[in-house]
Design a protein around this motif. Structure first.
Motif, mmCIF file in Angstrom:
data_model
loop_
_atom_site.group_PDB
_atom_site.id
_atom_site.type_symbol
_atom_site.label_atom_id
_atom_site.label_comp_id
_atom_site.label_asym_id
_atom_site.label_seq_id
_atom_site.Cartn_x
_atom_site.Cartn_y
_atom_site.Cartn_z
ATOM 1 N N GLY A 124 0.830 -1.201 0.000
ATOM 2 C CA GLY A 124 0.000 0.000 0.000
ATOM 3 C C GLY A 124 0.857 1.240 0.000
ATOM 4 N N TYR A 125 0.292 2.346 0.449
ATOM 5 C CA TYR A 125 1.070 3.581 0.551
ATOM 6 C C TYR A 125 0.593 4.383 1.752
ATOM 7 C CZ TYR A 125 -2.775 6.377 -1.409
ATOM 8 O OH TYR A 125 -3.979 7.003 -1.618
ATOM 9 N N ILE A 126 1.446 5.309 2.188
ATOM 10 C CA ILE A 126 1.144 6.136 3.358
ATOM 11 C C ILE A 126 0.348 7.353 2.902
ATOM 12 C CG2 ILE A 126 2.106 7.471 5.269
ATOM 13 C CD1 ILE A 126 4.590 5.690 5.125
ATOM 14 N N ARG A 127 -0.878 7.452 3.363
ATOM 15 C CA ARG A 127 -1.701 8.615 3.043
ATOM 16 C C ARG A 127 -1.351 9.816 3.918
ATOM 17 N NH1 ARG A 127 -8.051 7.923 1.817
ATOM 18 N NH2 ARG A 127 -7.920 6.693 -0.095
ATOM 19 N N LYS A 128 -1.241 9.584 5.215
ATOM 20 C CA LYS A 128 -1.047 10.695 6.144
ATOM 21 C C LYS A 128 -0.282 10.218 7.363
ATOM 22 C CE LYS A 128 -3.551 14.252 8.770
ATOM 23 N NZ LYS A 128 -4.880 14.790 9.158
ATOM 24 N N ILE A 129 0.586 11.092 7.879
ATOM 25 C CA ILE A 129 1.309 10.826 9.121
ATOM 26 C C ILE A 129 0.903 11.877 10.144
ATOM 27 C CG2 ILE A 129 3.575 10.788 10.228
ATOM 28 C CD1 ILE A 129 4.737 9.668 7.661
ATOM 29 N N ASP A 130 0.458 11.419 11.290
ATOM 30 C CA ASP A 130 0.026 12.302 12.377
ATOM 31 C C ASP A 130 0.997 12.115 13.542
ATOM 32 O OD1 ASP A 130 -1.171 13.665 14.449
ATOM 33 O OD2 ASP A 130 -3.189 12.863 14.103
#
Length: 737
Positions: free
Chosen positions: A627-633
């Protein structure tokens, strides 16, 4: 070992800030004010470390490609804060849930240097402070005591040279009594769920005074060797080999090792059985799987089936409805699917396996059967859905895999007591399924249902124990159809033609760069790396209009310049470089960034996911899912990941389960198919330079395959036919009456 210890340096100071902390494994990035009042970045395993604590760390200086110089600590001696100011800094940073700066000020003003003693031993005194109830005070105290117990365990194991993360796992699994347990059995360290090495456990045992020839030490060595060899695909180890390996590991004589073996067998920790003159030593779960699966398959194969009245007429109607004339081998597969409980279909790329699955589905529909489609990986299941037009799922999801509370053991909700509701099961990519997983599936399949196993037996064997698909074919007792004819729609594909040549031990014409199969000869690894990155970032997107997300780089190995680790670092720089608009999170030597392509590298049965519009949901992200990283919080220590439309909230605590996936090993790519594949080849381990590895890598490509590297490596792989020398009696049991 002594030379390595001499290279370690020491750094002493006070923690001023914790930049990142992983509660799961204790991995921490912190700022340390050293004795010269300089701020240093330190990385290592420091569970529950907080500003205000003083530490002495041993390790080495490293230079991170993004974050610059860092001190990489291997061991740490921690000194709890003792002054009121340091205790305030410690508590005010949230090390105890519910205590922030305001409450920390009140508590420290009340108790000064005695604050931590009060927290641990006298929570009732905390309740004297306005706003803190007795219940809340006890909760604060319990948290602090747990942290103190964890620290004591980590410090204890570290004092013997054991990695801190092992102390964390020991505490989570066994609780505060684990130190007493370790003193009586230090080999708990080397159990599967703790993950320590045998060397770590053995060093601890010898330090604690265990004799070199103690039965505890010999038993642990035998059990370790047996578990270790499962990673090589073995189901058992012959007793003489196992005793010899254990004796060599710890330098003891064979006589006490034989007595220890008898003890393990009497206690049920090892199952011994003699077949074909070999005394095989099994772990109990492997013995149960091998014997149960072989018996179940034979029972299914012997069960009679009442065939439809007019099989030829059903096939003719199928041909008319689909406007297809089926080949003789395909018609044979249809007949066997209608007249048997169990059928094996095997063949290489372009030989019509998928078309055959669709046709069998139609035939089963006409009979009113409820048919389940499944595959071992998420990508294989998704491809099966796309090609068949029917819903498919992974075997783990189908069986309702769940991790047991408090350990890493996996249980399936679907089993012999709660079986699947179906008349037939079709399992694709069967060559990837190991003994344990197929055994679990068969327990959940009703005894009167049908089972069709589809796959390419010439691909790589499973990562796990056994090679059940090939063994079933070689046993000769099950109805089997092997497809060899390449169909018209694949005749023009050089990928398909060359894959078959490779499988037959013949070398393709690498100079013939045309159609969909290309070779770019690069004799130097550094030049090959440049070519791979340029293909992904520029040449294929600009010249062939293939988007980077449709390109998959493969390598036989993780190591070296053309291994996946280094390739991923280079590909990240060109495909997703640092940007002020993209958040990122460091984990060890790796930087995860929004937009990165990632792969799940172990099964996680607890992750919840939904699709984009939240109309579908499920549990579980599995080994090999890309998959892929959409968002990092960073504030909430989490990220949003998208695995082929399965969107999940991912805690930083699980970052040890992720890797970058612009480049993956051929083994990890098995069961997947990609629009374009770049296969990077360089000299590496002999075990990886085999025909089956090259064949499997080539057959992952659908529209374009580019070999980058030295032709001599490809020729060597084609000439090296891997010998499956796994210890298993599965085929023998299949042929037994």
């Amino acid at each position: 070992m002594a030379e390595q210890e001499l290279e370690l340096q020491e750094l002493n100071g006070t923690v001023t800030a914790v930049l990142y902390s992983n509660a799961e494994n204790g991995y921490t990035v912190l700022k340390l004010q050293d004795e010269n009042d300089c701020q240093q970045t330190v990385v290592g395993c420091f569970p529950y470390l907080a500003p205000g604590e003083k530490i002495l760390v041993s390790g080495t200086w490293v230079t991170h490609p993004t974050f610059g110089p860092q001190f990489k600590a291997e061991f740490a001696n921690r000194i709890p804060p003792s002054t009121a100011d340091d205790i305030f800094r410690y508590l005010s940073h949230g090390v105890i849930r519910g205590i922030g700066p305001v409450l920390a000020t009140t508590i420290v003003e009340a108790f000064q240097e005695k604050t931590l003693d009060i927290l641990e031993a006298s929570p009732e005194k905390l309740a004297q402070i306005q706003g803190i109830s007795l219940k809340r005070a006890k909760e604060f105290s319990e948290q602090f005591r747990q942290q103190s117990a964890l620290r004591r365990i980590v410090d204890y194991v570290c004092s013997f040279g054991v990695r801190p993360v092992i102390g964390i796992r020991l505490y989570k699994y066994y609780g505060g009594d684990v130190m007493a347990m370790l003193r009586s059995d230090p080999y708990l360290l080397a159990t599967t769920h703790i993950g320590g090495t045998f060397a770590e456990a053995d060093a601890l045992a010898l330090e604690l005074g265990f004799a070199e020839n103690s039965i505890e030490r010999i038993r642990a060595a035998i059990h370790f060797e047996l578990v270790h060899n499962l990673s090589n695909g073995h189901c058992f180890i012959p007793e003489p080999d196992l005793i010899s390996a254990a004796c060599k590991l710890i330098s003891v004589e064979e006589e006490p090792a034989a007595r220890a073996m008898d003890d393990l067998a009497e206690n049920g920790r090892i199952i011994r059985e003699t077949l074909k003159g070999i005394t095989a030593c099994y772990l109990p779960e492997l013995y149960e799987a091998e014997t149960t699966l072989s018996r179940r398959l034979k029972e299914m194969n012997r069960m009679p089936v009442e065939p439809p009245r007019d099989i030829d007429g059903m096939i003719r109607n199928l041909e008319q409805a689909s406007a297809v004339t089926y080949a003789p081998a395909q018609r044979k597969a249809f007949e066997l699917a209608l007249t048997n409980r169990l059928l094996i279909i095997t063949g290489g790329p372009g030989t019509g396996k998928t078309r055959c699955i669709r046709a069998i589905l139609d035939l089963y529909d006409r009979l009113g059967f409820k048919t389940i489609l499944t595959a071992p990986t998420g990508r294989a299941a998704k491809r099966m859905t796309q090609l068949s037009g029917r819903e498919s799922s992974t075997v783990h999801r189908l069986l309702g895999a769940k991790r047991e509370e408090g350990n890493d053991l996996v249980r399936f909700s679907k089993n012999e007591n709660d079986q699947l509701n179906c008349d037939a099961v079709i399992l694709d990519e069967s060559s990837m399924v190991d003994l344990l997983l197929l055994s679990a599936l068969l327990k959940a399949v009703p005894s009167d249902a049908r089972l069709i196993l589809v796959g390419d037996c010439d691909q790589l064997p499973p990562v796990g124990p056994g090679n059940v698909f090939r063994a079933m074919i070689e046993s000769g007792i099950f109805p089997t159809v092997r497809f060899t004819e390449i169909f018209r729609q694949s005749e023009g594909s050089m990928i398909v033609k060359n894959a078959h040549l490779i499988n037959e031990g013949e070398t393709p014409d690498f100079s013939n760069n045309r159609s969909d199969f290309f070779r770019l000869k690069r004799l130097e690894d550094s030049s090959a790396v440049e070519t791979v990155t340029e293909l992904c970032a520029v040449r294929l997107p600009n010249r062939m209009h293939i988007a980077p997300e449709e390109i998959q780089v493969l390598s036989p190995t993780r190591r070296g310049e053309l291994g996946t680790v280094w390739l991923n670092r280079q590909l990240q720089q060109v495909l997703n470089p640092p940007s002020g608009e993209k958040a990122e999170q460091q984990y060890g030597d790796v930087v995860f960034r929004e937009g990165d392509r990632i792969m799940q590298i172990r099964n996680n049965y607890d992750l919840l996911w939904t699709n984009e519009d939240q109309t579908l949901s499920g549990i579980g992200i599995y080994n090999g899912d890309i998959g892929y990283i959409r968002k990092i919080d960073r504030e909430n220590e989490s990220m949003i990941l998208d695995f082929d439309g399965k969107i999940t909230l991912y805690s930083f605590a699980n970052l040890n389960e992720l890797e970058h996936a612009w480049a993956v090993t051929v083994h990890k790519a098995q069961g997947s198919e990609f629009k374009a594949v770049i296969l990077a080849l360089s000299p590496t381990s002999r075990m990886l330079l085999t025909r089956s590895v090259l064949y499997t890598g080539v057959t992952r490509a659908r529209d374009l395959l580019i070999l980058v590297g030295d032709d001599a490596v490809a020729r060597r792989m084609i000439a090296t036919r891997s010998r499956d020398s796994r210890f298993t009696f599965f085929k023998t049991r299949l042929k037994m009456p």
